[in-house]
Design a protein around this motif. Sequence first.
Motif, PDB file in Angstrom:
ATOM      1  N   LEU A   1       0.824  -1.206   0.000  1.00  0.00           N
ATOM      2  CA  LEU A   1       0.000   0.000   0.000  1.00  0.00           C
ATOM      3  C   LEU A   1       0.859   1.258   0.000  1.00  0.00           C
ATOM      4  CD1 LEU A   1      -2.760  -1.151   2.497  1.00  0.00           C
ATOM      5  CD2 LEU A   1      -3.038  -0.761   0.037  1.00  0.00           C
ATOM      6  N   ASN A   2       2.011   1.195   0.651  1.00  0.00           N
ATOM      7  CA  ASN A   2       2.892   2.358   0.690  1.00  0.00           C
ATOM      8  C   ASN A   2       3.615   2.596  -0.628  1.00  0.00           C
ATOM      9  OD1 ASN A   2       2.476   3.464   3.289  1.00  0.00           O
ATOM     10  ND2 ASN A   2       3.604   1.771   4.200  1.00  0.00           N
ATOM     11  N   GLN A   3       3.446   1.710  -1.577  1.00  0.00           N
ATOM     12  CA  GLN A   3       3.958   1.953  -2.924  1.00  0.00           C
ATOM     13  C   GLN A   3       3.059   2.915  -3.696  1.00  0.00           C
ATOM     14  OE1 GLN A   3       4.268  -2.022  -4.497  1.00  0.00           O
ATOM     15  NE2 GLN A   3       6.148  -2.482  -3.376  1.00  0.00           N
ATOM     16  N   ARG A   4       1.948   3.277  -3.083  1.00  0.00           N
ATOM     17  CA  ARG A   4       0.982   4.187  -3.701  1.00  0.00           C
ATOM     18  C   ARG A   4       1.169   5.582  -3.115  1.00  0.00           C
ATOM     19  NH1 ARG A   4      -3.303   0.894  -5.923  1.00  0.00           N
ATOM     20  NH2 ARG A   4      -4.167   2.918  -6.430  1.00  0.00           N
ATOM     21  N   GLU A   5       1.123   6.596  -3.956  1.00  0.00           N
ATOM     22  CA  GLU A   5       1.303   7.978  -3.502  1.00  0.00           C
ATOM     23  C   GLU A   5       0.160   8.419  -2.592  1.00  0.00           C
ATOM     24  OE1 GLU A   5       2.864  11.636  -2.817  1.00  0.00           O
ATOM     25  OE2 GLU A   5       3.844   9.928  -3.798  1.00  0.00           O
ATOM     26  N   GLU A   6      -1.053   7.871  -2.841  1.00  0.00           N
ATOM     27  CA  GLU A   6      -2.229   8.371  -2.129  1.00  0.00           C
ATOM     28  C   GLU A   6      -2.551   7.593  -0.860  1.00  0.00           C
ATOM     29  OE1 GLU A   6      -4.095   5.333  -5.022  1.00  0.00           O
ATOM     30  OE2 GLU A   6      -2.192   6.352  -4.639  1.00  0.00           O
ATOM     31  N   VAL A   7      -1.668   6.702  -0.423  1.00  0.00           N
ATOM     32  CA  VAL A   7      -1.909   5.892   0.776  1.00  0.00           C
ATOM     33  C   VAL A   7      -0.720   5.981   1.724  1.00  0.00           C
ATOM     34  CG1 VAL A   7      -2.346   3.567   1.673  1.00  0.00           C
ATOM     35  CG2 VAL A   7      -3.393   4.285  -0.494  1.00  0.00           C
ATOM     36  N   ILE A   8      -1.013   6.056   3.006  1.00  0.00           N
ATOM     37  CA  ILE A   8      -0.006   5.894   4.058  1.00  0.00           C
ATOM     38  C   ILE A   8      -0.491   4.755   4.940  1.00  0.00           C
ATOM     39  CG2 ILE A   8       1.106   6.910   6.080  1.00  0.00           C
ATOM     40  CD1 ILE A   8       0.896   9.619   4.723  1.00  0.00           C
ATOM     41  N   ALA A   9       0.261   3.666   4.955  1.00  0.00           N
ATOM     42  CA  ALA A   9      -0.113   2.485   5.737  1.00  0.00           C
ATOM     43  C   ALA A   9       0.881   2.301   6.872  1.00  0.00           C
ATOM     44  CB  ALA A   9      -0.147   1.247   4.839  1.00  0.00           C
ATOM     45  N   LEU A  10       0.376   2.239   8.080  1.00  0.00           N
ATOM     46  CA  LEU A  10       1.221   2.163   9.276  1.00  0.00           C
ATOM     47  C   LEU A  10       1.242   0.755   9.844  1.00  0.00           C
ATOM     48  CD1 LEU A  10       0.091   5.464  11.052  1.00  0.00           C
ATOM     49  CD2 LEU A  10       1.882   5.137   9.314  1.00  0.00           C
ATOM     50  N   HIS A  11       2.443   0.286  10.191  1.00  0.00           N
ATOM     51  CA  HIS A  11       2.667  -1.048  10.736  1.00  0.00           C
ATOM     52  C   HIS A  11       2.693  -1.003  12.258  1.00  0.00           C
ATOM     53  CE1 HIS A  11       4.754  -4.740  11.859  1.00  0.00           C
ATOM     54  NE2 HIS A  11       5.746  -4.017  12.329  1.00  0.00           N
ATOM     55  N   GLU A  12       1.667  -1.553  12.886  1.00  0.00           N
ATOM     56  CA  GLU A  12       1.608  -1.694  14.351  1.00  0.00           C
ATOM     57  C   GLU A  12       1.997  -0.401  15.086  1.00  0.00           C
ATOM     58  OE1 GLU A  12       0.711  -4.601  15.864  1.00  0.00           O
ATOM     59  OE2 GLU A  12       0.731  -5.973  14.151  1.00  0.00           O
ATOM     60  N   PRO A  13       1.396   0.730  14.737  1.00  0.00           N
ATOM     61  CA  PRO A  13       1.810   1.983  15.387  1.00  0.00           C
ATOM     62  C   PRO A  13       1.308   2.136  16.820  1.00  0.00           C
ATOM     63  CG  PRO A  13      -0.054   2.403  13.960  1.00  0.00           C
ATOM     64  CD  PRO A  13       0.332   0.956  13.735  1.00  0.00           C
ATOM     65  N   ILE A  14       0.311   1.348  17.203  1.00  0.00           N
ATOM     66  CA  ILE A  14      -0.270   1.452  18.547  1.00  0.00           C
ATOM     67  C   ILE A  14       0.382   0.422  19.457  1.00  0.00           C
ATOM     68  CG2 ILE A  14      -2.397   1.284  19.910  1.00  0.00           C
ATOM     69  CD1 ILE A  14      -3.893   2.030  17.276  1.00  0.00           C
ATOM     70  N   ASN A  15       0.927   0.869  20.555  1.00  0.00           N
ATOM     71  CA  ASN A  15       1.554  -0.029  21.520  1.00  0.00           C
ATOM     72  C   ASN A  15       0.494  -0.497  22.511  1.00  0.00           C
ATOM     73  OD1 ASN A  15       3.075  -1.407  23.360  1.00  0.00           O
ATOM     74  ND2 ASN A  15       4.449   0.297  23.858  1.00  0.00           N
ATOM     75  N   PRO A  16       0.057  -1.773  22.441  1.00  0.00           N
ATOM     76  CA  PRO A  16      -0.993  -2.237  23.357  1.00  0.00           C
ATOM     77  C   PRO A  16      -0.633  -2.052  24.827  1.00  0.00           C
ATOM     78  CG  PRO A  16      -0.659  -3.822  21.600  1.00  0.00           C
ATOM     79  CD  PRO A  16       0.461  -2.830  21.495  1.00  0.00           C
ATOM     80  N   ALA A  17       0.648  -2.115  25.139  1.00  0.00           N
ATOM     81  CA  ALA A  17       1.079  -1.962  26.535  1.00  0.00           C
ATOM     82  C   ALA A  17       0.817  -0.560  27.063  1.00  0.00           C
ATOM     83  CB  ALA A  17       2.562  -2.310  26.660  1.00  0.00           C
ATOM     84  N   ALA A  18       0.611   0.407  26.168  1.00  0.00           N
ATOM     85  CA  ALA A  18       0.362   1.781  26.596  1.00  0.00           C
ATOM     86  C   ALA A  18      -1.088   2.019  27.003  1.00  0.00           C
ATOM     87  CB  ALA A  18       0.755   2.755  25.484  1.00  0.00           C
ATOM     88  N   ILE A  19      -1.977   1.084  26.712  1.00  0.00           N
ATOM     89  CA  ILE A  19      -3.373   1.203  27.127  1.00  0.00           C
ATOM     90  C   ILE A  19      -3.444   0.933  28.629  1.00  0.00           C
ATOM     91  CG2 ILE A  19      -5.717   0.314  26.824  1.00  0.00           C
ATOM     92  CD1 ILE A  19      -4.907  -0.546  24.015  1.00  0.00           C
ATOM     93  N   VAL A  20      -4.107   1.785  29.371  1.00  0.00           N
ATOM     94  CA  VAL A  20      -4.103   1.681  30.829  1.00  0.00           C
ATOM     95  C   VAL A  20      -4.524   0.295  31.278  1.00  0.00           C
ATOM     96  CG1 VAL A  20      -4.458   4.139  31.219  1.00  0.00           C
ATOM     97  CG2 VAL A  20      -6.434   2.630  30.996  1.00  0.00           C
ATOM     98  N   LYS A  21      -3.949  -0.155  32.375  1.00  0.00           N
ATOM     99  CA  LYS A  21      -4.056  -1.539  32.810  1.00  0.00           C
ATOM    100  C   LYS A  21      -5.492  -2.012  33.006  1.00  0.00           C
ATOM    101  CE  LYS A  21      -2.014  -4.751  36.125  1.00  0.00           C
ATOM    102  NZ  LYS A  21      -1.099  -4.909  37.274  1.00  0.00           N
ATOM    103  N   ASN A  22      -6.341  -1.168  33.547  1.00  0.00           N
ATOM    104  CA  ASN A  22      -7.706  -1.596  33.862  1.00  0.00           C
ATOM    105  C   ASN A  22      -8.713  -1.213  32.770  1.00  0.00           C
ATOM    106  OD1 ASN A  22      -7.620   1.147  34.281  1.00  0.00           O
ATOM    107  ND2 ASN A  22      -8.844   1.124  36.164  1.00  0.00           N
ATOM    108  N   ALA A  23      -8.245  -0.895  31.578  1.00  0.00           N
ATOM    109  CA  ALA A  23      -9.140  -0.453  30.508  1.00  0.00           C
ATOM    110  C   ALA A  23     -10.047  -1.587  30.046  1.00  0.00           C
ATOM    111  CB  ALA A  23      -8.331   0.068  29.330  1.00  0.00           C
ATOM    112  N   ASP A  24     -11.328  -1.256  29.819  1.00  0.00           N
ATOM    113  CA  ASP A  24     -12.217  -2.230  29.204  1.00  0.00           C
ATOM    114  C   ASP A  24     -12.210  -1.988  27.698  1.00  0.00           C
ATOM    115  OD1 ASP A  24     -13.833   0.009  28.723  1.00  0.00           O
ATOM    116  OD2 ASP A  24     -15.296  -0.506  30.260  1.00  0.00           O
ATOM    117  N   ALA A  25     -13.031  -2.735  26.960  1.00  0.00           N
ATOM    118  CA  ALA A  25     -13.009  -2.650  25.507  1.00  0.00           C
ATOM    119  C   ALA A  25     -13.384  -1.253  25.011  1.00  0.00           C
ATOM    120  CB  ALA A  25     -13.944  -3.699  24.918  1.00  0.00           C
TER     121      ALA A  25
END
Length: 274
Positions: free
Chosen positions: A20-44
């Motif tokens: 997808l990043n071979q396309r000028e009109e798309v920016i595709a991010l690989h795992e940019p969200i760190n699950p460990a950064a979500i607060v410990k007691n967070a629900d869905a």
Amino acid sequence: MIQLITGIPRSGTTLCCKLLNQREEVIALHEPINPAAIVKNADANMALAYICKQIAGFQHAIENGLPFEHGDKGGLEIDNPVGQQTSDGIRQVVARRGQVLLPKRVPGSYQLVVKQNALFTALLGQLSAEFAVTAIVRNPVDVLLSWLTVDLPVNRGRIPAGERFATRLAAELAAEPSRIRRQWRIYKWFMYQFHQYGLKVLRYEDILASNGSTLDKALGLPAISRQALTPQQRQFAPEVLQELGSIKAELLAADFYGHYSTEDIAARLRQCGL
């Protein structure tokens, strides 16, 4: 427009980002969200709010030329987070989380695609109501062989980012003493989640055979010309094949919701000598 990609680990989701990043009109991010950064007691629902805030933050950073967190600090070109170097027969992870900086983009000039596997799959009930989500799958024989030979938690039959918001899966894995059967439960969990929430599902094999055009079409993008994609051929140690062979009957009897036939599985097992 924002689109999400999820998929079974080692099914080619990172390669999809590269295509997808071979396309000028798309920016595709690989795992940019760190699950460990979500607060410990967070629900869905709290996790959903965090993800939405993170995605908005990525957009802000991209449109203002600011650094943001990404699953590989080397940038957007990564096509495989696991390298060729091995330690005791286990391939080592080469992706390193860190900050990336992209050229500033004008709002509306690009489509943002965000890829996360286990976290997004565990939260599909929430995410699929807010975003378009596409799932990538792969023949279980290839997936499980990869899991048995890479230095990731799934090598041990655990999937932390998924277990955190899928308590039933976590309990099942904790109660299962066999590594390969834990891995098999994880694979089936991913497939069930994609089926349950009615996701658009793409097969890795079809993405390769079409040189990425199947992926483009699924995301509503016009086809572009790319170099031919070919699967890498790997050799596996006898003990790895033996471990996979211990669940051969389960593999042949499983329901893959129409994505893989019994013959698809049997043919791949035969190619592995099983």
